[in-house]
Design a protein around this motif. Structure first.
Motif, short mmCIF file in Angstrom:
data_model
loop_
_atom_site.label_atom_id
_atom_site.label_comp_id
_atom_site.label_asym_id
_atom_site.label_seq_id
_atom_site.Cartn_x
_atom_site.Cartn_y
_atom_site.Cartn_z
N GLU A 77 0.81 -1.22 0.00
CA GLU A 77 0.00 0.00 0.00
C GLU A 77 0.85 1.28 0.00
O GLU A 77 0.58 2.20 -0.79
CB GLU A 77 -0.93 -0.01 1.22
CG GLU A 77 -1.76 1.24 1.40
CD GLU A 77 -2.83 1.42 0.33
OE1 GLU A 77 -3.31 2.56 0.18
OE2 GLU A 77 -3.18 0.43 -0.34
N GLN A 81 0.92 4.62 -2.71
CA GLN A 81 0.75 6.00 -2.24
C GLN A 81 1.87 6.89 -2.75
O GLN A 81 1.63 8.03 -3.20
CB GLN A 81 0.71 6.01 -0.72
CG GLN A 81 -0.52 5.35 -0.12
CD GLN A 81 -0.44 5.23 1.39
OE1 GLN A 81 0.61 5.47 2.01
NE2 GLN A 81 -1.54 4.84 2.01
N ARG A 84 1.51 7.78 -6.46
CA ARG A 84 0.51 8.84 -6.65
C ARG A 84 1.09 10.20 -6.28
O ARG A 84 0.88 11.20 -6.99
CB ARG A 84 -0.72 8.51 -5.81
CG ARG A 84 -1.91 9.43 -6.03
CD ARG A 84 -2.49 9.26 -7.43
NE ARG A 84 -3.52 10.26 -7.67
CZ ARG A 84 -4.82 10.07 -7.45
NH1 ARG A 84 -5.24 8.90 -6.98
NH2 ARG A 84 -5.69 11.03 -7.70
N GLU A 85 1.83 10.26 -5.18
CA GLU A 85 2.43 11.53 -4.76
C GLU A 85 3.48 12.00 -5.76
O GLU A 85 3.58 13.20 -6.06
CB GLU A 85 3.07 11.35 -3.37
CG GLU A 85 2.05 11.13 -2.26
CD GLU A 85 2.70 10.62 -0.98
OE1 GLU A 85 3.96 10.52 -0.96
OE2 GLU A 85 1.97 10.32 -0.02
N HIS A 120 -6.08 3.43 -6.01
CA HIS A 120 -5.31 4.65 -6.28
C HIS A 120 -5.42 5.12 -7.72
O HIS A 120 -5.28 6.33 -7.98
CB HIS A 120 -3.84 4.39 -5.94
CG HIS A 120 -3.61 4.17 -4.48
ND1 HIS A 120 -3.47 5.19 -3.57
CD2 HIS A 120 -3.51 3.01 -3.76
CE1 HIS A 120 -3.29 4.69 -2.35
NE2 HIS A 120 -3.30 3.37 -2.45
#
Length: 287
Positions: A77, A81, A84-85, A120
């Protein structure tokens, strides 16, 4: 028109700081690849490199950004993240960005079952022609401008055991692609078909049985000539096989964030045809 194509960015968490029980046995086996194999070191700066590539998409005037899978190391996970950032606002807009999963993004049955990729990036799997979907959201279509379309296919499957890294599209998606190619709304557009597994190696041959795209020839039969291109990752080498009368262009993006081998393609479309591409390194420079 310009399309930035990158792949296999392998954003990697700090696996050695995590409890073994949370990793699961499949990732236990992967620890050797991260440590002895050097993968953890090779991708230590992957978030920064991916962020640079995302900025290049704007700086180079790319009409669309394409990432053909293996966005994570082993589907944790926190890795999703960070991807995406790193991509920032680029990953918010399906009109600007296409991302498909690779085999590393469905590395465990659990990551696939909870839909970690879709949590996501599911909004990027929306289709402008949803009637051609056959397997979940695939194939999906993104109309780009007036002379191109991006088609996303799924070839990444949860491996029975780590080390079996082959993929297949399957008859359902191929049926959807066949209908899509004949759709009059796509007439006159170049079609950039994105799949994770490689239909050809850099030597122009089929990949190994337990690593390659099993139904590559069935895919090629639907996409003959320079109107079409297949964009893939999986093999960490960057190459281009020009189109022939029997098959499309094939662009392998390599591993775009691997230390010492960073790079991506800037693919050109003109008058509804794929006319070629240029290799770039992060920061916008040509190879």
């Amino acid at each position: 028109m310009r399309f930035l194509h990158c792949s296999d960015v392998h954003i990697t968490a700090d696996y050695f700081s995590l409890p073994l029980r949370k990793l699961g046995w499949r990732r236990w086996l992967a620890l050797a690849e991260l440590s002895v194999g050097g993968r953890s070191k090779a991708y230590a700066r992957a978030p920064q490199t991916l962020a640079t590539i995302a900025r290049d998409a704007d700086a180079l005037g790319a009409d669309h950004f394409i990432l053909s899978g293996d966005i994570t190391a082993y589907a944790l996970e926190p890795e999703f993240q960070v991807v995406r950032e790193s991509l920032g606002t680029l990953a918010e807009d399906p009109r600007r960005c296409t991302i498909i999963p690779g085999n590393h993004d469905v590395f465990t049955p659990g990551s696939h079952r909870v839909g970690r990729f879709a949590r996501h990036f599911g909004h990027l799997l929306e289709s402008d022609l949803p009637e051609h979907r056959r397997e979940g959201p695939f194939p999906f279509v993104r109309l780009v401008g007036e002379e191109a379309a991006v088609v996303g296919l799924l070839s990444a499957r949860v491996p029975f055991v780590p080390g079996l890294a082959h993929g297949f599209i399957g008859p359902a998606q191929l049926d959807g692609l066949a209908a899509l190619v004949k759709d009059p709304r796509l007439a006159g557009r170049a079609l950039l078909v994105v799949v994770h597994h490689a239909p050809l190696t850099h030597q122009g041959r089929a990949d190994r049985y337990f690593h390659g795209l099993r139904d590559a020839q069935a895919l090629f039969q639907l996409l003959p000539g320079p109107r079409y291109a297949v964009l893939h990752g999986h093999i960490h080498q960057r190459y281009h096989h020009p189109a022939t009368a029997e098959r499309p262009h094939v662009f392998g993006a390599g591993s775009s964030t691997q230390a010492g081998r960073e790079g991506y393609w800037l693919i050109e479309v003109k008058d509804g045809q794929v006319v070629g591409g240029q290799k770039h390194v992060p920061g916008g420079a040509l190879h």
